[in-house]
Design an enzyme around this catalytic site. Structure first.
Site, short mmCIF file in Angstrom:
data_model
loop_
_atom_site.label_atom_id
_atom_site.label_comp_id
_atom_site.label_asym_id
_atom_site.label_seq_id
_atom_site.Cartn_x
_atom_site.Cartn_y
_atom_site.Cartn_z
N CYS A 383 49.15 63.82 47.28
CA CYS A 383 50.58 64.09 47.46
C CYS A 383 51.25 62.91 48.19
O CYS A 383 51.41 61.86 47.60
CB CYS A 383 50.79 65.42 48.14
N HIS A 509 47.78 69.05 44.78
CA HIS A 509 46.82 69.33 45.84
C HIS A 509 45.53 69.92 45.27
O HIS A 509 45.41 71.15 45.19
CB HIS A 509 47.41 70.33 46.84
N GLU A 511 42.76 70.21 46.66
CA GLU A 511 41.99 70.92 47.68
C GLU A 511 42.20 72.43 47.63
O GLU A 511 41.30 73.20 47.99
CB GLU A 511 42.33 70.37 49.08
N1 GLN Z 1 56.84 64.57 51.58
C1 GLN Z 1 56.42 64.37 50.21
C2 GLN Z 1 57.32 65.11 49.24
O1 GLN Z 1 57.97 66.06 49.60
C3 GLN Z 1 54.97 64.75 50.01
C4 GLN Z 1 54.68 66.19 50.25
C5 GLN Z 1 53.21 66.51 50.44
O2 GLN Z 1 52.41 65.60 50.76
N2 GLN Z 1 52.83 67.76 50.29
O3 GLN Z 1 57.35 64.79 48.08
#
Ligand code: GLN
Length: 535
Positions: A383, A509, A511
């Site tokens: 992310c 994600h 995970e």
């Molecule tokens: N802050 C980033 C976004 O909103 C990544 C979010 C995250 O790592 N879950 O796109």
């Protein structure tokens, strides 16, 4: 007529006793005897969900397939049971009140005064039974967050009291989890806090059917009998939960203590020997590693145990799969600079740059990505970690000095990461990110495609910003490839650097989907790459 059986798990004496792990372990034992089991968590706080809480307050925010932002205990439920959870598996006081207030505005209580009892308690009872009413489950375990005696838990305890009456003795039971402290000066285990906590529960009209006692020392028989006598439970329903070296031991510990038998007997259900073959194979691999790899976890909440929970657990699954111990070295991104990156990272066999929000610590993440990219150390970005990888490449390979995400710098002339179109009119912060499971199409010949072995995967998201496709051509021409795309929108979900040893970063994600029964293929491949790098 009810066919689903309900088990409530309450907590006493202190918080952090591990109700979630006890609930998940019991669920595992019941599932392994053929009962379709799910677990639900009721959280007595007023936020609608934990999506707006930071990790200092609440640990990781776990995301389900249907896009619910939930308590991290749901992660344990999925990791233990290998069955997806949903919005219905996590309910907060905020959500309960919101739906009651919405009903009031619609006129559903016209003429009546709306009150905690019966309206709030009815809504709680309704939410508890939603999962049972789907017909998908034989047993629903409901974990009540907080500690008995808390003001905010009262409506939940009252709902449990009513449900026990409504459903009948053999259809709804209460397991109360408490602490038996050990006073080293006296050399004694103490039962009084448990007695008081059971008494508090009784003041609300709820009798515990089973006591699970967290303890650092074995409970001698006389303590069990004392607890049974003073707490109105049978001696066999006093279950010891001794500190374990891994949470994955707890199902076996509960089996030894006969928790599943006592519970099934109370529910008038048949008990057989649970089939834990696969679970125990995992444990054997986890406990007998043939080697070790050191992975750097780069984030800004690394001092907190719970903030990267699912990532840490995914490494345990992937380590077992590779039969190696994954030693995690947590590195605070705020303290990494271009200058000290080598010193901090050169001994690592792999580096993961973690998800996150906001500006703090991001330059350190970018410096870390640069070091591992230039030194061929296996890299997994998740992310925000992927977004940092794109920024680093744009700055240091394409030479776009001010490349950034508009999350960090709205005025950058090179917004390689930008707010998603669909986010531009969003004002409210709660529940408005790109959430939940989305399809991702993998490009033929990519590392991702080889790892997953299939063309379309479904992975869970939680972000507002995305890879800016305006820079795709330029980045691809210089060696960073987009290897996973959303088939409908063309959003870039995976990037790789094919000339690098192992460099994969994902907008989603992975995970959240790693379980004991199904370690996530990306984590498994990353650990394997780290092992190859080490050798
Ligand atoms: N802050 C980033 C976004 O909103 C990544 C979010 C995250 O790592 N879950 O796109």
């Amino acid at each position: 007529m009810t066919t689903t059986k309900y088990i409530f798990v309450t907590g006493g004496v202190t918080s952090s006793l591990g109700k979630g792990i006890i609930a998940a372990s019991l669920a595992k034992l019941l599932q392994a005897q053929g009962y379709r089991t799910t677990i639900q968590k009721l959280d007595p706080y007023i936020n609608i969900d934990p999506g707006t809480l930071n990790p200092y307050e609440h640990g990781e925010c776990y995301v389900t397939d249907d896009g619910a932002e939930t308590d991290l205990d749901l992660g344990h439920y999925e990791r233990f049971l290998n069955v997806p959870t949903s919005q219905s598996n996590n309910v907060t006081t905020g959500r309960i009140y919101q739906s009651v207030i919405d009903k009031e505005r619609r006129g559903e209580f016209l003429g009546k005064t709306v009150q905690v009892i019966p309206h709030i308690t009815d809504e709680i009872k309704h939410r508890v039974q939603i999962l049972g009413q789907t017909g998908d489950y034989d047993i629903v375990i409901t974990e009540i967050g907080g500690t008995v005696g808390d003001i905010e838990s009262l409506p939940y305890i009252e709902a449990v009291r009513q449900l026990k009456w409504d459903l009948g003795e053999s259809n709804a039971i209460v397991i109360h989890l408490t602490l038996i402290p050990y006073l080293s000066a006296a050399g004694e285990l103490k039962t009084k806090p448990t007695q008081h906590s059971v008494k508090t529960l009784m003041e609300s009209g709820v009798m515990a059917d089973v006591l699970v006692c967290r303890t650092e020392h074995e409970l001698p028989d006389e303590i069990r009998h004392k607890l049974a006598k003073f707490c109105n439970v049978r001696p066999e329903a006093v279950i010891q939960s001794i500190d374990a070296s891994t949470i994955y031991d707890v199902p076996n510990l509960m089996l030894e203590q006969g928790l599943d038998k006592v519970v099934l007997k109370k529910l008038m259900l048949k008990s057989i020997a649970p089939d834990l073959t696969q679970w125990n194979q995992f444990l054997t691999r986890h406990k007998n590693p043939k080697g070790e790899v050191i992975i750097g976890l780069i984030g800004k909440y690394v001092e907190l145990q719970d903030s990267y929970k699912s990532i840490l657990e995914a490494f345990i699954h992937a380590g077992a799969e590779n039969e190696v111990k994954v030693q995690i070295e947590s590195i605070h991104s705020e303290y990494i600079t271009e200058k000290n990156a080598g010193k901090k990272l050169k001994h690592l066999h792999g580096v993961l740059v973690a998800p996150g929000f906001g500006e703090r610590g991001i330059e350190g993440k970018i410096a870390a990505v640069r070091y591992v990219r230039e030194h061929n150390i296996p890299f997994l970005g998740i992310c925000l970690g992927m977004q940092m990888a794109v920024i680093e490449y744009a700055r240091n390979v394409l030479g776009l000095q001010d490349a950034n995400s508009t999350e960090m710098d709205e005025t950058t002339t090179n917004p390689v990461i930008d707010l998603m179109e669909s986010q531009k009119d969003v004002i409210n912060k709660g529940g408005t990110m790109r959430l939940g499971s989305w399809d991702c199409q993998l490009i033929e010949g990519s590392t991702a495609k080889n790892i997953y072995g299939t063309s379309i995967v479904k992975e869970r998201h939680r972000h507002r910003y995305e890879f800016n496709n305006g820079f795709k051509q330029q980045l691809e021409a210089s060696g960073m490839k987009a290897t996973g795309l959303n088939p409908e929108t063309g959003l870039v979900e995976i990037i790789e650097i094919p000339s690098h040893n192992w460099f994969v970063a994902v907008q989603y994600h992975p995970e959240y989907k790693s379980t004991v029964a199904n370690p996530h293929p990306l984590f498994v491949a990353f650990v394997k790459a780290a092992l190859n790098y080490k050798n």
